[in-house]
Motif scaffolding. Structure first.
Motif, PDB file in Angstrom:
ATOM      1  N   LYS A   1      19.430 -15.490 -21.019  1.00  0.00           N
ATOM      2  CA  LYS A   1      20.669 -16.252 -21.084  1.00  0.00           C
ATOM      3  C   LYS A   1      21.876 -15.421 -20.681  1.00  0.00           C
ATOM      4  CE  LYS A   1      23.056 -19.436 -24.199  1.00  0.00           C
ATOM      5  NZ  LYS A   1      23.013 -20.079 -25.541  1.00  0.00           N
ATOM      6  N   SER A   2      21.931 -14.168 -21.096  1.00  0.00           N
ATOM      7  CA  SER A   2      23.098 -13.342 -20.792  1.00  0.00           C
ATOM      8  C   SER A   2      23.219 -13.077 -19.291  1.00  0.00           C
ATOM      9  CB  SER A   2      23.032 -12.021 -21.557  1.00  0.00           C
ATOM     10  OG  SER A   2      21.872 -11.294 -21.193  1.00  0.00           O
ATOM     11  N   ALA A   3      22.096 -12.942 -18.620  1.00  0.00           N
ATOM     12  CA  ALA A   3      22.103 -12.697 -17.174  1.00  0.00           C
ATOM     13  C   ALA A   3      22.114 -13.989 -16.378  1.00  0.00           C
ATOM     14  CB  ALA A   3      20.890 -11.860 -16.781  1.00  0.00           C
ATOM     15  N   LYS A   4      21.986 -15.117 -17.056  1.00  0.00           N
ATOM     16  CA  LYS A   4      21.916 -16.435 -16.423  1.00  0.00           C
ATOM     17  C   LYS A   4      20.802 -16.462 -15.378  1.00  0.00           C
ATOM     18  CE  LYS A   4      26.401 -16.858 -15.529  1.00  0.00           C
ATOM     19  NZ  LYS A   4      27.681 -17.503 -15.137  1.00  0.00           N
ATOM     20  N   GLN A   5      19.632 -16.038 -15.823  1.00  0.00           N
ATOM     21  CA  GLN A   5      18.483 -16.012 -14.938  1.00  0.00           C
ATOM     22  C   GLN A   5      17.245 -16.519 -15.673  1.00  0.00           C
ATOM     23  OE1 GLN A   5      18.154 -11.925 -13.684  1.00  0.00           O
ATOM     24  NE2 GLN A   5      19.726 -12.131 -12.112  1.00  0.00           N
ATOM     25  N   PHE A   6      16.327 -17.127 -14.921  1.00  0.00           N
ATOM     26  CA  PHE A   6      15.019 -17.455 -15.482  1.00  0.00           C
ATOM     27  C   PHE A   6      13.981 -17.285 -14.375  1.00  0.00           C
ATOM     28  CE2 PHE A   6      14.590 -21.954 -13.986  1.00  0.00           C
ATOM     29  CZ  PHE A   6      15.884 -22.175 -13.558  1.00  0.00           C
ATOM     30  N   SER A   7      12.786 -16.944 -14.783  1.00  0.00           N
ATOM     31  CA  SER A   7      11.762 -16.637 -13.799  1.00  0.00           C
ATOM     32  C   SER A   7      10.440 -17.283 -14.178  1.00  0.00           C
ATOM     33  CB  SER A   7      11.585 -15.125 -13.651  1.00  0.00           C
ATOM     34  OG  SER A   7      11.211 -14.555 -14.890  1.00  0.00           O
ATOM     35  N   LEU A   8       9.626 -17.496 -13.157  1.00  0.00           N
ATOM     36  CA  LEU A   8       8.276 -18.032 -13.314  1.00  0.00           C
ATOM     37  C   LEU A   8       7.285 -16.924 -13.007  1.00  0.00           C
ATOM     38  CD1 LEU A   8       6.334 -20.510 -13.669  1.00  0.00           C
ATOM     39  CD2 LEU A   8       6.484 -20.774 -11.176  1.00  0.00           C
ATOM     40  N   HIS A   9       6.363 -16.716 -13.934  1.00  0.00           N
ATOM     41  CA  HIS A   9       5.305 -15.738 -13.720  1.00  0.00           C
ATOM     42  C   HIS A   9       3.971 -16.492 -13.682  1.00  0.00           C
ATOM     43  CE1 HIS A   9       7.691 -12.009 -15.000  1.00  0.00           C
ATOM     44  NE2 HIS A   9       8.512 -13.022 -15.109  1.00  0.00           N
ATOM     45  N   ILE A  10       3.204 -16.239 -12.639  1.00  0.00           N
ATOM     46  CA  ILE A  10       1.868 -16.822 -12.546  1.00  0.00           C
ATOM     47  C   ILE A  10       0.868 -15.682 -12.653  1.00  0.00           C
ATOM     48  CG2 ILE A  10       0.293 -18.260 -11.221  1.00  0.00           C
ATOM     49  CD1 ILE A  10       2.719 -19.335  -9.694  1.00  0.00           C
ATOM     50  N   MET A  11       0.168 -15.657 -13.767  1.00  0.00           N
ATOM     51  CA  MET A  11      -0.821 -14.593 -13.990  1.00  0.00           C
ATOM     52  C   MET A  11      -2.134 -14.966 -13.305  1.00  0.00           C
ATOM     53  SD  MET A  11       1.245 -12.918 -15.849  1.00  0.00           S
ATOM     54  CE  MET A  11       0.239 -11.597 -16.512  1.00  0.00           C
ATOM     55  N   ASP A  12      -2.896 -13.938 -12.932  1.00  0.00           N
ATOM     56  CA  ASP A  12      -4.212 -14.157 -12.315  1.00  0.00           C
ATOM     57  C   ASP A  12      -4.102 -15.241 -11.227  1.00  0.00           C
ATOM     58  OD1 ASP A  12      -7.419 -15.493 -13.459  1.00  0.00           O
ATOM     59  OD2 ASP A  12      -6.975 -14.017 -11.896  1.00  0.00           O
ATOM     60  N   SER A  13      -3.208 -15.024 -10.292  1.00  0.00           N
ATOM     61  CA  SER A  13      -2.937 -16.017  -9.249  1.00  0.00           C
ATOM     62  C   SER A  13      -4.214 -16.361  -8.476  1.00  0.00           C
ATOM     63  CB  SER A  13      -1.877 -15.483  -8.286  1.00  0.00           C
ATOM     64  OG  SER A  13      -0.662 -15.247  -8.963  1.00  0.00           O
TER      65      SER A  13
ATOM     66  N   GLY B   1      -5.702 -21.710  -5.214  1.00  0.00           N
ATOM     67  CA  GLY B   1      -5.251 -23.064  -5.552  1.00  0.00           C
ATOM     68  C   GLY B   1      -3.819 -23.133  -6.033  1.00  0.00           C
ATOM     69  N   ASP B   2      -3.224 -21.978  -6.327  1.00  0.00           N
ATOM     70  CA  ASP B   2      -1.811 -21.941  -6.724  1.00  0.00           C
ATOM     71  C   ASP B   2      -0.889 -21.941  -5.510  1.00  0.00           C
ATOM     72  OD1 ASP B   2      -2.618 -19.527  -9.321  1.00  0.00           O
ATOM     73  OD2 ASP B   2      -2.571 -21.726  -9.423  1.00  0.00           O
ATOM     74  N   SER B   3      -1.465 -21.791  -4.314  1.00  0.00           N
ATOM     75  CA  SER B   3      -0.661 -21.774  -3.096  1.00  0.00           C
ATOM     76  C   SER B   3       0.067 -23.098  -2.947  1.00  0.00           C
ATOM     77  CB  SER B   3      -1.542 -21.515  -1.871  1.00  0.00           C
ATOM     78  OG  SER B   3      -2.161 -20.254  -1.965  1.00  0.00           O
ATOM     79  N   ALA B   4       1.382 -23.040  -2.973  1.00  0.00           N
ATOM     80  CA  ALA B   4       2.231 -24.230  -2.985  1.00  0.00           C
ATOM     81  C   ALA B   4       3.675 -23.765  -2.854  1.00  0.00           C
ATOM     82  CB  ALA B   4       2.051 -25.012  -4.294  1.00  0.00           C
ATOM     83  N   THR B   5       4.580 -24.730  -2.837  1.00  0.00           N
ATOM     84  CA  THR B   5       6.008 -24.403  -2.892  1.00  0.00           C
ATOM     85  C   THR B   5       6.502 -24.655  -4.308  1.00  0.00           C
ATOM     86  OG1 THR B   5       6.307 -24.995  -0.569  1.00  0.00           O
ATOM     87  CG2 THR B   5       8.288 -24.869  -1.926  1.00  0.00           C
ATOM     88  N   TYR B   6       7.234 -23.697  -4.840  1.00  0.00           N
ATOM     89  CA  TYR B   6       7.732 -23.777  -6.215  1.00  0.00           C
ATOM     90  C   TYR B   6       9.252 -23.886  -6.210  1.00  0.00           C
ATOM     91  CZ  TYR B   6       3.033 -22.518  -7.574  1.00  0.00           C
ATOM     92  OH  TYR B   6       1.666 -22.519  -7.750  1.00  0.00           O
ATOM     93  N   PHE B   7       9.745 -24.777  -7.058  1.00  0.00           N
ATOM     94  CA  PHE B   7      11.177 -25.008  -7.157  1.00  0.00           C
ATOM     95  C   PHE B   7      11.642 -24.799  -8.597  1.00  0.00           C
ATOM     96  CE2 PHE B   7      11.948 -26.937  -3.035  1.00  0.00           C
ATOM     97  CZ  PHE B   7      10.734 -27.493  -2.687  1.00  0.00           C
ATOM     98  N   CYS B   8      12.718 -24.054  -8.756  1.00  0.00           N
ATOM     99  CA  CYS B   8      13.397 -24.066 -10.042  1.00  0.00           C
ATOM    100  C   CYS B   8      14.465 -25.158  -9.982  1.00  0.00           C
ATOM    101  CB  CYS B   8      14.018 -22.715 -10.372  1.00  0.00           C
ATOM    102  SG  CYS B   8      15.298 -22.154  -9.227  1.00  0.00           S
ATOM    103  N   ALA B   9      14.921 -25.587 -11.131  1.00  0.00           N
ATOM    104  CA  ALA B   9      15.912 -26.656 -11.172  1.00  0.00           C
ATOM    105  C   ALA B   9      16.724 -26.559 -12.455  1.00  0.00           C
ATOM    106  CB  ALA B   9      15.240 -28.033 -11.076  1.00  0.00           C
ATOM    107  N   ALA B  10      17.827 -27.241 -12.470  1.00  0.00           N
ATOM    108  CA  ALA B  10      18.659 -27.333 -13.668  1.00  0.00           C
ATOM    109  C   ALA B  10      19.516 -28.582 -13.538  1.00  0.00           C
ATOM    110  CB  ALA B  10      19.527 -26.085 -13.822  1.00  0.00           C
TER     111      ALA B  10
END
Lengths: 113, 112
Positions: free
Chosen positions: A68-80, A83-92
């Protein structure tokens, strides 16, 4: 004015590796931070989401980390996986309350064997 | 059953024509949306609509208009189509005040 800034634009990860996609936001009134996954020829689908009262949320191999302080969020995909190959979008939300989502520019993830 | 369905899936038309894209949701959601996805995959909100409020992205040309005959439908009408309108258009829906969207599979519009 871009309200959510997403990086990187594209990402190549070896099978079994960790994929990390980052998103920075500007509006401190944002109260909901989702990630969407889109496969070619399909509409985006909600993958995982977090509210700012927690710093991390995990669902299976997918984790959102929220700073929150850095105003950032991230997505981590473990053991990629390939089938995870795709386009990923963050949103708010554009604003607090009943307002539409604004999306980042997307990250094209390719997981190679 | 498809939760959010759009028709047609593909639409090829000439410049200057008027066309409509239909969207229906069977989720009982209160709010529906139209997004435009350009060739670079950028998703841009066009409209947000429930039975009380229409939110229009001010950058959307007034050639685009949403029409909602009832809560389950939000159609997109486009007048005087231009080459730059070519894109994939997505309909989505959510509960009132909810941000978990369900998207349709998109309509690929090509203006020639």
């Amino acid at each position: 004015q871009q309200q959510v800034k997403q990086s990187p634009q594209s990402l190549i990860v070896q099978k079994g590796g960790i994929s990390i996609i980052n998103c920075a936001y500007e509006n401190t009134a944002f109260d909901y931070f989702p990630w969407y996954q889109q496969f070619p020829g399909k509409g985006p689908a909600l993958l995982i989401a977090i509210r700012p009262d927690v710093s991390e949320k995990k669902e299976g191999r997918f984790t959102i980390s929220f700073n929150k302080s850095a105003k950032q969020f991230s997505l981590h995909i473990m053991d990629s996986q390939p089938g995870d190959s795709a386009t990923y979008f963050c949103a708010a939300p554009i604003n607090s309350g009943n307002t539409p989502l604004v999306f980042g520019k997307g990250t094209r993830l390719s997981v190679i064997a | 059953d498809t939760a959010v369905s759009q028709t047609p899936k593909y639409l090829v038309t000439q410049m200057g024509n008027d066309k409509s894209i239909k969207c229906e949701q069977n989720l009982g959601h209160d709010t529906m949306y139209w997004y435009k996805q350009d060739s670079k995959k950028f998703l841009k909100i066009m409209f947000s609509y429930n039975n009380k409020e229409l939110i229009i992205n001010e950058t959307v040309p007034n050639r685009f208009s949403p029409k909602s005959p009832d809560k389950a439908h939000l159609n997109l009408h486009i007048n005087s189509l231009e080459l730059g309108d070519s894109a994939v258009y997505f309909c989505a829906s959510s509960r009132a005040g909810g941000h978990g969207y369900t998207f349709g599979s998109g309509t690929r519009l090509t203006v020639v």
